[in-house]
Enzyme design. Structure first.
Site, PDB file in Angstrom:
ATOM      1  CB  THR A  36      -0.998  -0.013   1.167  1.00 27.04           C
ATOM      2  OG1 THR A  36      -1.846  -1.157   1.028  1.00 27.04           O
ATOM      3  CG2 THR A  36      -1.840   1.246   1.196  1.00 27.04           C
ATOM      4  CD  GLU A  44       2.450  11.772  -2.006  1.00 30.70           C
ATOM      5  OE1 GLU A  44       2.297  12.972  -1.674  1.00 30.70           O
ATOM      6  OE2 GLU A  44       3.263  11.010  -1.471  1.00 30.70           O
ATOM      7  CG  HIS A  70      -3.956  -1.322  -1.917  1.00 22.88           C
ATOM      8  ND1 HIS A  70      -2.643  -1.472  -1.528  1.00 22.88           N
ATOM      9  CD2 HIS A  70      -4.064  -1.996  -3.080  1.00 22.88           C
ATOM     10  CE1 HIS A  70      -1.994  -2.209  -2.408  1.00 22.88           C
ATOM     11  NE2 HIS A  70      -2.846  -2.541  -3.363  1.00 22.88           N
TER      12      HIS A  70
END
Length: 132
Positions: A36, A44, A70
């Site tokens: 994750t 990002e 996730h």
């Protein structure tokens, strides 16, 4: 300074899942699947890429929040892709919708906020912590 970025600016980033970006390596779990934290970083990166060439010299962005789900594990050997789209701008605050996929389908989604900063003063302020 006024910042007006292109609406719906978007970018995609891909990464192959290796032993170096698994939950085991990140110490975020014990399964040999895409971590994750690795997905957060990929997401990002896609957001940064979506607007990076629109900022004036000396300016950058920093992440200030990430609300991520996730939803599916990706094994070593598959490719993960993150697609970020700028969905809102409020002066210096940018909001992105990001979707993650692997070769088999959706693996997650996120809403991510970034803030436009002037790079030099930002780094100077951060480095001032070293002198305390």
């Amino acid at each position: 300074m006024d910042f007006t970025l292109k609406a719906n600016a978007a970018a995609e980033i891909t990464e192959v899942v290796t032993e170096d970006n698994t939950a085991i390596k990140y110490a975020s779990g014990t399964a040999p699947v895409y971590a994750t934290p690795a997905l957060v970083g990929l997401m990002e990166h896609a957001a940064v890429k979506a607007i990076g060439d629109q900022l004036p010299q000396g300016y950058s962005t920093v992440g200030i929040s990430m609300n991520i789900k996730h939803t599916s594990a990706t094994p070593v050997g598959m490719t993960v892709k993150a697609k970020a789209v700028l969905i809102d701008q409020g002066r210096r605050r940018l909001t992105f919708k990001i979707e993650g996929y692997d070769d088999a389908g959706s693996v997650g989604e996120a809403v991510h906020e970034r803030f436009i900063i002037e790079a030099a003063p930002f780094i100077e302020k951060a480095n001032a912590k070293l002198k305390k």
